[in-house]
Design an enzyme around this catalytic site. Sequence first.
Site, PDB file in Angstrom:
ATOM      1  CD  GLU A  88      -9.279   4.768  -5.355  1.00 27.65           C
ATOM      2  OE1 GLU A  88      -8.979   4.257  -6.546  1.00 27.65           O
ATOM      3  OE2 GLU A  88      -8.619   5.092  -4.387  1.00 27.65           O
ATOM      4  N   GLY A  93      -1.189  -8.599  -1.579  1.00 24.01           N
ATOM      5  CA  GLY A  93      -2.181  -9.694  -1.664  1.00 24.01           C
ATOM      6  C   GLY A  93      -1.972 -10.862  -1.006  1.00 24.01           C
ATOM      7  CD  GLU A  98      -1.986  -6.777   4.518  1.00 24.29           C
ATOM      8  OE1 GLU A  98      -2.070  -7.148   3.794  1.00 24.29           O
ATOM      9  OE2 GLU A  98      -2.963  -5.975   5.115  1.00 24.29           O
ATOM     10  CE  LYS A 113      -5.217   7.191  -2.160  1.00 21.64           C
ATOM     11  NZ  LYS A 113      -6.498   6.748  -2.541  1.00 21.64           N
ATOM     12  CB  CYS A 149      -5.040  -8.943   2.280  1.00 19.02           C
ATOM     13  SG  CYS A 149      -5.040  -8.732   4.085  1.00 19.02           S
ATOM     14  CD  GLU A 178      -5.499 -10.759  -3.029  1.00 19.78           C
ATOM     15  OE1 GLU A 178      -5.788 -10.821  -1.749  1.00 19.78           O
ATOM     16  OE2 GLU A 178      -4.965  -9.804  -3.678  1.00 19.78           O
TER      17      GLU A 178
END
Length: 328
Positions: free
Chosen positions: A22, A97, A95, A19, A129, A226
């Site tokens: 987007e 922030g 995996e 997936k 990240c 973050e």
Amino acid sequence: MLAWKIGPALATGNTIVLKTAEQTPLSALFAVKLLHEAGLPPGVLNVVSGFGPTAGAALARHMDVDKLAFTGSTKTGRVVIGLASQSNLKPVTLELGGKSPFIVCEDADVDQAVELAHFALFFNQGQCCCAGSRTFVHESIHDEFVEKAKARAINRVVGDPFKKGVEQGPQVDSEQFEKILKYIRSGVESGATLESGGERLGSKGFYINPTVFSNVQDDMLIAKDEIFGPVQTILKYKDLNEVIKRANNSPYGLAAGVFTKNLDTANTLSRALRVGTVWVNCFDVFDAAIPFGGYKMSGHGREKGIYSLMNYLQVKAVVTPLKNPAWL
């Protein structure tokens, strides 16, 4: 990140439903097309493009999905774990922030430290990240560092990323663009000193001028959250014990940078920092064999190398008696 996921999954004999985010589906679609052209059998690697609450959630809770591997925000990571627990208790690697400290020690070459700290934060428009987004600088070189970091940010070339010489392009979308500007306003309102940037660049696109804050305190949102954007926060410290405590005082633990000429200092910080990766006198240096992943709210599990293979294997024990065993 796509390679970190599909490489070990395919190597261990799995089929995959990928997936895409987007905001960025095209690179994955192109890469998978190349794999099919290279002879990957139909149905082994499948791509679904869509939104997280619909396509992503359907995959996460599906009873025929045996394993989830996710890269994204800590907030979404919590949702992914919850959906997995509602279905077949599928294992999940995350995996997530980070708010990585970049520690500049008193013996550092200031010019080199400024350049590396600049790269550690501003790489990929700050959308990384493991970005070194908390720049801790020893008090003895702090003022010089701030002035040079400010100058470096002002001279950073922002514009069309397809043009030669451009160092920084736009943020990924309007949502991220507005979020970053909100954090910048928060930094100003909380009393941090805005040394450079702080506003959008131009009137079109999602460009933000490279932003540097000094006089940042640990309890400010720009030092805790973050931001995922081109916002460098510089914090002053006195000694190693203090900076270790402050660097570890975060819900995140993905990575850290250490800049020093002293091997004992490098070893002390490397052992003390509760993060998955420590870069000494470098940053964002990766290798296929080096494990990558985080502590605490930065996720769990490791990717790359032999560590990644373990994510996509199940252990099975088979016991059978021998014919006329001696112990009978």
